[in-house]
Scaffold this motif. Structure first.
Motif, PDB file in Angstrom:
ATOM      1  N   ASN A 190     -49.252  -8.811 -74.107  1.00  9.02           N
ATOM      2  CA  ASN A 190     -49.827  -9.225 -72.828  1.00  9.02           C
ATOM      3  C   ASN A 190     -48.986  -8.834 -71.614  1.00  9.02           C
ATOM      4  N   VAL A 191     -47.967  -8.034 -71.804  1.00  6.53           N
ATOM      5  CA  VAL A 191     -47.065  -7.705 -70.685  1.00  6.53           C
ATOM      6  C   VAL A 191     -47.543  -6.421 -70.000  1.00  6.53           C
ATOM      7  N   PRO A 192     -47.711  -6.447 -68.676  1.00  8.73           N
ATOM      8  CA  PRO A 192     -48.150  -5.243 -67.968  1.00  8.73           C
ATOM      9  C   PRO A 192     -46.996  -4.285 -67.741  1.00  8.73           C
ATOM     10  N   LYS A 193     -47.087  -3.438 -66.723  1.00  7.12           N
ATOM     11  CA  LYS A 193     -46.004  -2.455 -66.563  1.00  7.12           C
ATOM     12  C   LYS A 193     -44.750  -3.075 -65.950  1.00  7.12           C
ATOM     13  N   GLU A 194     -44.911  -4.114 -65.119  1.00  2.00           N
ATOM     14  CA  GLU A 194     -43.724  -4.720 -64.511  1.00  2.00           C
ATOM     15  C   GLU A 194     -43.085  -5.723 -65.474  1.00  2.00           C
ATOM     16  N   MET A 195     -41.811  -5.995 -65.205  1.00  9.15           N
ATOM     17  CA  MET A 195     -41.160  -7.092 -65.928  1.00  9.15           C
ATOM     18  C   MET A 195     -41.640  -8.405 -65.319  1.00  9.15           C
TER      19      MET A 195
END
Ligand code: SF4
Length: 366
Positions: free
Chosen positions: A120-125
């Motif tokens: 579920n993690v997008p490109k940003e931290m």
């Protein structure tokens, strides 16, 4: 400045802890952490080259770097990031997230386009919190711990489920950070007295691109610590194995079936064992393996894991943890009834006695 447990005691005299010698030297200011040498190590590569070529250059550079690092003849120098070994790692990890296979889930999504995989993690931290953690193993505290959202595992008993699984990327409350901002956070933690920068979650694997890129903007002389479930893909492990000074891997299940049932992760044992062995063969060897004793899983999980450690990575310290609690989905679902209690005193004793019998180093960190 926070004084650590170890400044107040003679615990470093414990012979088990001699294995953490480089970490101790970095704390004493006698050595520099690995990432600084990797940032100073020149490598000639074309950022437009195809993935296989970059991977080949990375493998060759890794061998070259290992020789020089082992001989202690490296020096720190400022070179353009894109002509450094670290820059090469940053380019490779950016390629990986475009068909994401950072972990063995191998989702294949383009994270740069904000496509979401299992974690579920997008490109940003996405950061949950960062602080000086006093609850880690004694040699590590105070630990400059950075908690990321998201996890590549789906443990049904997770105690951090609010940041690992039950969160939404669309929530306005989540805190997106850039590599530059992460470097500032890490620098502040070190200034406050952190003995190490501890990347954790959830799990840090999904955030690896941002973590590697943050090191371009970071220059503190502090050990970097990878605190993870160790479900990384083989290539992600190749990228980080010579980058981190310290390792704090979980090793929960002694077989693939239990990993599948309780963390919904296929080939659990094979993947984690492979990654731990890679650290042992190519990395710093300064590793504290965390084994969480699960109720009713002494024979199928705890004992096989301890045996594997003694046969394959015997130098590693082992935290034999007795603090399992049935949380999250476990009390609500009959399928998990076998782990719906705490481990008994007898189970914990049996596992710890077995660790002693095998000659493992566990007492100083458990
Ligand atoms: S890091 Fe996330 S998106 Fe990438 S392979 Fe693993 S679970 Fe999938």
């Amino acid at each position: 400045m926070v004084r650590s447990y170890f400044e107040k005691s003679d615990s470093w005299e414990n012979t088990e802890l001699k294995v953490l010698k480089h970490y101790k030297s970095i704390m004493a200011g006698e050595r520099e952490p690995r990432y600084k040498f990797i940032k100073s190590f020149p490598v000639d590569f074309d950022p437009e080259a195809d993935f296989d070529q970059l991977q080949l250059i990375h493998s060759q550079t890794k061998e070259d770097f290992a020789v020089h690092f082992g001989e202690g003849d490296l020096s720190l120098q400022k070179i353009p990031f894109h002509q450094s070994y670290l820059g090469l790692k940053a380019e490779l990890v950016t390629r990986i997230v475009q068909e994401c296979f950072l972990c063995e889930r191998n989702c294949g999504v383009n994270r740069l386009e904000n496509e979401l995989g299992v974690c579920n993690v997008p490109k940003e931290m996405i950061l949950s919190t960062a602080f000086l953690h006093m609850g880690e193993e004694p040699p590590l505290v105070p630990s400059g711990t950075i908690f990321f959202y998201g996890c590549t595992f789906k443990c049904v008993f997770c105690q951090n489920y609010d940041i690992s699984q039950k969160w939404r990327v669309a929530s306005r409350r989540i805190n997106r950070v850039s590599p530059q901002e992460l470097a500032v956070i890490a620098r502040e933690l070190h200034k406050k007295g952190a003995r190490n920068i501890n990347y954790v979650g959830g799990d840090p694997t999904s955030h690896l691109m941002g973590i590697i890129k943050s090191l371009e903007f970071f220059d503190s002389s502090v050990s970097l610590l990878w605190n993870s479930n160790m479900g990384l893909s083989d290539l992600a492990m190749e990228l980080i194995v010579d980058l981190f000074d310290l390792w704090l891997p979980d090793f929960k299940y002694g077989n693939n079936e239990c990993g599948k049932k309780f963390s919904l992760f296929g080939d659990y044992f094979d993947v984690v064992a492979r990654n731990l062995k890679k650290i042992y063969e190519k990395g710093s060897k300064e590793t504290i393996i965390r084994h969480l004793i699960m109720p009713n899983h002494v024979n199928c999980c705890s004992k096989p894991i301890l045996e594997w450690i003694s046969e394959n990575v015997p130098v590693n310290l082992v935290n034999v943890m007795g603090q399992y609690r049935p949380q999250f989905k476990v009390p609500l679902d009959e399928r998990y009834s076998e782990i719906n209690r705490r481990p008994t005193f007898e189970e914990i004793e049996e596992v710890r006695n077995y660790a002693t019998e095998l000659g493992l180093k566990w007492k100083s960190v458990s």
